[in-house]
Scaffold this motif. Structure first.
Motif, PDB file in Angstrom:
ATOM      1  N   SER A  96       0.756  -1.474  -0.392  1.00 58.85           N
ATOM      2  CA  SER A  96      -0.458  -0.241   0.073  1.00 58.85           C
ATOM      3  C   SER A  96       0.836   0.753  -0.110  1.00 58.85           C
ATOM      4  CB  SER A  96      -1.403   0.119   1.235  1.00 58.85           C
ATOM      5  OG  SER A  96      -1.882   1.313   1.216  1.00 58.85           O
ATOM      6  N   TYR A  97       1.829   1.410   0.883  1.00 60.17           N
ATOM      7  CA  TYR A  97       2.750   2.577   1.022  1.00 60.17           C
ATOM      8  C   TYR A  97       3.361   2.918  -0.741  1.00 60.17           C
ATOM      9  CZ  TYR A  97       6.494   5.824   2.783  1.00 60.17           C
ATOM     10  OH  TYR A  97       7.769   7.273   2.859  1.00 60.17           O
ATOM     11  N   PHE A  98       3.559   2.651  -1.915  1.00 62.81           N
ATOM     12  CA  PHE A  98       3.385   2.433  -3.096  1.00 62.81           C
ATOM     13  C   PHE A  98       2.453   2.186  -4.095  1.00 62.81           C
ATOM     14  CE2 PHE A  98       7.163   0.321  -0.782  1.00 62.81           C
ATOM     15  CZ  PHE A  98       8.391   1.477  -0.967  1.00 62.81           C
ATOM     16  N   HIS A  99       1.678   2.606  -3.281  1.00 57.67           N
ATOM     17  CA  HIS A  99       0.365   2.862  -4.302  1.00 57.67           C
ATOM     18  C   HIS A  99      -0.020   1.070  -4.279  1.00 57.67           C
ATOM     19  CE1 HIS A  99       0.384   7.117  -3.160  1.00 57.67           C
ATOM     20  NE2 HIS A  99       1.566   7.044  -3.977  1.00 57.67           N
ATOM     21  N   ASP A 100      -0.088  -0.206  -3.962  1.00 56.75           N
ATOM     22  CA  ASP A 100      -0.446  -0.738  -4.686  1.00 56.75           C
ATOM     23  C   ASP A 100       0.317  -1.576  -5.620  1.00 56.75           C
ATOM     24  OD1 ASP A 100      -1.112  -2.822  -2.320  1.00 56.75           O
ATOM     25  OD2 ASP A 100      -3.015  -0.982  -3.149  1.00 56.75           O
ATOM     26  N   GLU A 101       1.561  -1.026  -6.240  1.00 54.91           N
ATOM     27  CA  GLU A 101       2.378  -1.141  -7.295  1.00 54.91           C
ATOM     28  C   GLU A 101       2.726  -2.411  -6.881  1.00 54.91           C
ATOM     29  OE1 GLU A 101       4.463   2.369  -8.302  1.00 54.91           O
ATOM     30  OE2 GLU A 101       3.368   3.762  -9.239  1.00 54.91           O
ATOM     31  N   PRO A 102       3.881  -2.768  -5.515  1.00 55.26           N
ATOM     32  CA  PRO A 102       4.416  -4.136  -5.540  1.00 55.26           C
ATOM     33  C   PRO A 102       3.402  -5.617  -6.564  1.00 55.26           C
ATOM     34  CG  PRO A 102       4.976  -2.391  -4.057  1.00 55.26           C
ATOM     35  CD  PRO A 102       3.547  -1.897  -4.931  1.00 55.26           C
ATOM     36  N   GLY A 162      -0.951   1.569 -16.393  1.00 60.97           N
ATOM     37  CA  GLY A 162       0.210   2.030 -15.931  1.00 60.97           C
ATOM     38  C   GLY A 162       0.775   3.282 -16.353  1.00 60.97           C
ATOM     39  N   GLY A 163       1.227   3.857 -15.859  1.00 67.20           N
ATOM     40  CA  GLY A 163       2.045   5.270 -15.286  1.00 67.20           C
ATOM     41  C   GLY A 163       1.651   5.344 -13.989  1.00 67.20           C
ATOM     42  N   GLN A 164       3.001   6.913 -13.528  1.00 69.14           N
ATOM     43  CA  GLN A 164       3.417   7.058 -12.507  1.00 69.14           C
ATOM     44  C   GLN A 164       1.625   8.085 -11.757  1.00 69.14           C
ATOM     45  OE1 GLN A 164       6.204  10.173 -11.666  1.00 69.14           O
ATOM     46  NE2 GLN A 164       6.616   9.119 -10.050  1.00 69.14           N
ATOM     47  N   ARG A 165       2.017   7.766 -10.260  1.00 67.22           N
ATOM     48  CA  ARG A 165       0.363   8.209  -9.955  1.00 67.22           C
ATOM     49  C   ARG A 165       1.206   9.814  -9.840  1.00 67.22           C
ATOM     50  NH1 ARG A 165      -2.990   6.508  -4.997  1.00 67.22           N
ATOM     51  NH2 ARG A 165      -4.531   8.418  -5.348  1.00 67.22           N
ATOM     52  N   THR A 166       0.107  10.821 -10.354  1.00 70.76           N
ATOM     53  CA  THR A 166       0.113  11.941 -10.214  1.00 70.76           C
ATOM     54  C   THR A 166      -1.192  12.878  -9.603  1.00 70.76           C
ATOM     55  OG1 THR A 166      -0.654  12.464 -12.514  1.00 70.76           O
ATOM     56  CG2 THR A 166       1.624  12.236 -11.799  1.00 70.76           C
ATOM     57  N   ASP A 167      -1.959  12.520  -8.925  1.00 65.30           N
ATOM     58  CA  ASP A 167      -3.401  12.948  -8.800  1.00 65.30           C
ATOM     59  C   ASP A 167      -3.256  14.064  -7.671  1.00 65.30           C
ATOM     60  OD1 ASP A 167      -2.800  10.974  -6.940  1.00 65.30           O
ATOM     61  OD2 ASP A 167      -5.137   9.902  -7.523  1.00 65.30           O
ATOM     62  N   GLY A 168      -2.284  14.178  -6.552  1.00 63.68           N
ATOM     63  CA  GLY A 168      -2.081  14.993  -5.551  1.00 63.68           C
ATOM     64  C   GLY A 168      -1.805  14.491  -4.252  1.00 63.68           C
ATOM     65  N   ASN A 169      -2.935  12.620  -4.477  1.00 64.98           N
ATOM     66  CA  ASN A 169      -2.469  11.413  -3.557  1.00 64.98           C
ATOM     67  C   ASN A 169      -1.137  11.435  -3.809  1.00 64.98           C
ATOM     68  OD1 ASN A 169      -4.422  13.000  -2.255  1.00 64.98           O
ATOM     69  ND2 ASN A 169      -5.869  11.352  -4.342  1.00 64.98           N
ATOM     70  N   GLN A 170      -0.328  11.299  -4.215  1.00 64.80           N
ATOM     71  CA  GLN A 170       0.848   9.831  -4.595  1.00 64.80           C
ATOM     72  C   GLN A 170       2.311  10.239  -3.764  1.00 64.80           C
ATOM     73  OE1 GLN A 170       0.615  13.222  -6.349  1.00 64.80           O
ATOM     74  NE2 GLN A 170       2.090  13.559  -7.456  1.00 64.80           N
ATOM     75  N   LYS A 222       3.605   9.673   0.408  1.00 69.29           N
ATOM     76  CA  LYS A 222       3.354   9.184   0.998  1.00 69.29           C
ATOM     77  C   LYS A 222       4.744   9.575   2.433  1.00 69.29           C
ATOM     78  CE  LYS A 222       0.678   6.238   0.714  1.00 69.29           C
ATOM     79  NZ  LYS A 222      -1.224   5.934   0.749  1.00 69.29           N
ATOM     80  N   THR A 223       4.003   9.721   4.063  1.00 77.21           N
ATOM     81  CA  THR A 223       5.191  10.569   4.395  1.00 77.21           C
ATOM     82  C   THR A 223       6.385   9.532   4.957  1.00 77.21           C
ATOM     83  OG1 THR A 223       3.026  11.526   5.494  1.00 77.21           O
ATOM     84  CG2 THR A 223       5.508  11.139   6.796  1.00 77.21           C
ATOM     85  N   GLY A 224       7.633  10.064   4.658  1.00 76.13           N
ATOM     86  CA  GLY A 224       8.475   9.433   4.988  1.00 76.13           C
ATOM     87  C   GLY A 224       9.137   8.557   6.562  1.00 76.13           C
ATOM     88  N   PRO A 225      10.475   8.462   6.839  1.00 77.39           N
ATOM     89  CA  PRO A 225      10.887   7.890   8.555  1.00 77.39           C
ATOM     90  C   PRO A 225      11.205   9.068   8.581  1.00 77.39           C
ATOM     91  CG  PRO A 225      12.611   7.417   6.471  1.00 77.39           C
ATOM     92  CD  PRO A 225      11.226   7.672   6.020  1.00 77.39           C
ATOM     93  N   ASP A 226      11.194  10.248   8.286  1.00 75.68           N
ATOM     94  CA  ASP A 226      11.495  11.645   9.338  1.00 75.68           C
ATOM     95  C   ASP A 226      10.225  12.633   8.656  1.00 75.68           C
ATOM     96  OD1 ASP A 226      14.253  10.525   9.519  1.00 75.68           O
ATOM     97  OD2 ASP A 226      14.488  11.142   7.876  1.00 75.68           O
ATOM     98  N   GLY A 227       8.924  11.783   8.249  1.00 77.81           N
ATOM     99  CA  GLY A 227       8.198  13.038   8.295  1.00 77.81           C
ATOM    100  C   GLY A 227       7.857  13.792   6.841  1.00 77.81           C
ATOM    101  N   GLU A 228       9.052  13.571   6.233  1.00 77.14           N
ATOM    102  CA  GLU A 228       8.988  14.201   4.954  1.00 77.14           C
ATOM    103  C   GLU A 228       8.160  13.518   3.628  1.00 77.14           C
ATOM    104  OE1 GLU A 228      11.817  11.380   4.159  1.00 77.14           O
ATOM    105  OE2 GLU A 228      11.101  12.106   6.660  1.00 77.14           O
ATOM    106  N   PRO A 229       7.207  14.524   2.856  1.00 82.41           N
ATOM    107  CA  PRO A 229       6.670  13.800   2.679  1.00 82.41           C
ATOM    108  C   PRO A 229       7.501  12.879   0.666  1.00 82.41           C
ATOM    109  CG  PRO A 229       7.365  16.044   1.811  1.00 82.41           C
ATOM    110  CD  PRO A 229       6.900  15.802   3.119  1.00 82.41           C
ATOM    111  N   VAL A 230       7.079  11.970   0.365  1.00 78.01           N
ATOM    112  CA  VAL A 230       8.109  11.201  -0.137  1.00 78.01           C
ATOM    113  C   VAL A 230       6.531  10.931  -1.503  1.00 78.01           C
ATOM    114  CG1 VAL A 230       9.693   8.964  -0.776  1.00 78.01           C
ATOM    115  CG2 VAL A 230       9.279  10.268   1.053  1.00 78.01           C
ATOM    116  N   ASN A 231       6.978  10.822  -2.819  1.00 80.36           N
ATOM    117  CA  ASN A 231       6.358  10.308  -3.951  1.00 80.36           C
ATOM    118  C   ASN A 231       6.671   8.639  -4.113  1.00 80.36           C
ATOM    119  OD1 ASN A 231       5.396   9.782  -6.380  1.00 80.36           O
ATOM    120  ND2 ASN A 231       5.943  11.165  -7.205  1.00 80.36           N
ATOM    121  N   THR A 232       6.035   7.763  -4.301  1.00 80.37           N
ATOM    122  CA  THR A 232       6.884   6.363  -4.585  1.00 80.37           C
ATOM    123  C   THR A 232       6.008   5.594  -4.861  1.00 80.37           C
ATOM    124  OG1 THR A 232       4.132   5.786  -2.323  1.00 80.37           O
ATOM    125  CG2 THR A 232       6.562   6.354  -0.921  1.00 80.37           C
TER     126      THR A 232
END
Length: 482
Positions: A33-39, A72-80, A82-92
């Protein structure tokens, strides 16, 4: 859940068809889920699946994201992000994500207001010179159990009626062997099977030879009106191995057998490519998943009292009420997907409890509306007892519809004022009418505040450690009468 058609040639791609019946994404473990179910999609591609159909969870994040996972394609809908380990936003989301490399079918999912399927209704696969037709369908209750906005573009038609509509079309194309992929469930006890998929299978054309089921994640291996019906649990714990014997002269199935095979982990050598995929995502998710949020003094579970209240439900409701600064909070039990074990509680464990990425909504409801909302727990054929915070209520399920709530009070026993206005918190699924709780849609001054997981994490982190949950057996908030 997957099925392999043609048992004797399981390892021979010329005679084997690999299929799945929905719910490959959505409500999934953090590693996916953290990777938008791409795995999950990458893994299915490596499995060599030939065909799939939609389950209700494919719709969880709406039309655009569902089709992205397929195409296919990268998610770009504004919900892409996630919060990284230090609280920073990460496009996963992977910019090179290919989507599913096998077709999906969906006969009874149509564009709203039309009878036009959103995907091909069926697929014909040829093996060793023989055609096999597959029709895909999903439970119509998807419309009630997914966030209403996410399914608004679609209508969900009846299962057997839709199957029977396409059977003649397949037969005109020279197909006599017909299999239905039905994301619709049931239960089997001994030789007796019940449930939606059983009823629908009985109403399907006699030209249907087998139904591969999903949705209820239970064991089924039976026959209904001469048709083979099989389902193999969930989470890859088993596969259905289905053997269809087809007469080359008539092109029809003359024998159908199934075996549900448990996939014991210690008895199967991992596929090297899939193992490498899992290892890479495990490495990436570890800093996020292993972050400790708090320490649980004891197990906190979904086990309910006779009235339908659980310690974990109370804890989540309390968290959302505090997060929203509301008078009351309501939580749907179906949104609680795992228990919390005693000891250190990590972010990964909390994610397993609430994996749907719902938001916390705040609104205003009157006392009368709260009574009406609680009456909606008792729906035709199903009762869903909401977990609550800030109030207590009693009910008598034997009373007539609309009269089952016998009292609603504050924790000190003071009845709520039916003419007063109260602030209420709920997750975005039920706040938009999910699970049939449509009274929430009448709420005024609605606000979306942040994720339900963020609310739970902040609440637990702020409790004295090791923390405890409310005890619904000793101090119930819900009382069942009658």
């Amino acid at each position: 859940m997957a099925a392999y058609l043609d048992r004797e040639e399981r390892e021979n791609p010329k005679g084997t068809i690999r299929i799945h019946a929905g719910d490959s994404v959505g409500g999934s473990p953090l590693i996916s889920s953290y990777f938008h179910d791409e795995p999950a999609v990458y893994a299915m591609n490596l499995m060599g699946l030939d065909l799939g159909t939609l389950g209700n969870h494919e719709f969880d994040e709406g039309k655009t994201e569902m089709f992205r996972l397929l195409e296919g394609g990268q998610r770009t809908d504004g919900n892409q992000f996630k919060t990284g380990p230090d609280g920073e936003p990460v496009n996963t989301s992977d910019p090179d994500f290919p989507g599913a490399r096998f077709p999906y079918i969906a006969a009874n999912t149509v564009w709203a207001g039309t009878e036009d399927p959103i995907l091909p209704p069926y697929e014909i696969i040829k093996r060793r010179g023989v055609k096999i037709g597959f029709i895909g369908v999903v439970a119509p209750e998807t419309e009630q159990i997914v966030i209403p906005d996410a399914v608004a573009p679609f209508d969900f038609l009846g299962i057997s009626e839709t199957v029977n509509r396409y059977v003649p079309e397949l037969r005109k194309k020279g197909v006599e062997a017909i299999v239905v992929l039905a994301h619709s469930g049931g239960l089997q006890s001994g030789g007796t099977a019940t449930g939606e998929v059983v009823t629908e299978t009985a109403q399907m054309s006699s030209a249907v030879d087998a139904v591969i089921a999903g949705h209820s994640h239970t064991f089924m291996d039976t026959r209904v009106d001469g048709k083979l019906l099989v389902q193999a649990y969930s989470f890859g714990t088993a596969i259905e191995d289905v053997d269809l014997r087809i007469d080359r002269r008539t092109k029809d199935v003359v024998g159908a057998e199934a075996e549900v095979i448990t996939t014991y982990r210690d008895a199967i050598a991992p596929d090297p490519e899939v193992a490498a995929l899992v290892a890479e995502y495990e490495r990436e998710i570890a800093p996020v998943a292993n972050r400790v949020v708090g320490v649980a003094a004891e197990d906190i579970t979904r086990a309910t009292t006779p009235a339908g209240e659980s310690a974990l439900g109370d804890l989540i409701a309390d968290a959302q009420r505090e997060y929203a600064g509301a008078d009351f909070a309501f939580m749907n039990p179906g949104g609680i997907r795992a228990d919390i074990a005693a000891g250190e509680v990590t972010f990964g464990e909390l994610f397993a409890v609430q994996p749907f990425d719902n938001q916390v909504a705040r609104m205003e409801l009157t006392g009368d509306q709260i009574y009406a909302l609680l009456e909606q727990q008792f729906q035709e054929g199903r009762t869903r007892i909401l977990q609550v915070s800030g109030l207590e209520f009693s009910y008598d399920a034997s009373r007539p519809a609309g009269q089952r709530i016998t009292g609603v009070t504050l924790p000190d026993g003071t009845p709520i004022d039916r003419s007063a206005t109260y602030t209420v918190a709920a997750n975005s699924f039920i706040a938009t009418g999910g699970d049939g709780f449509t009274v929430f849609k009448e709420g005024t001054n609605q606000q979306t505040l942040g994720s339900d997981l963020e609310a739970l994490e902040a609440y637990i982190a702020g409790l004295p450690q090791p923390f405890e949950a409310p005890d619904p057996f000793a101090n119930p908030r819900i009382t069942r009468e009658g």
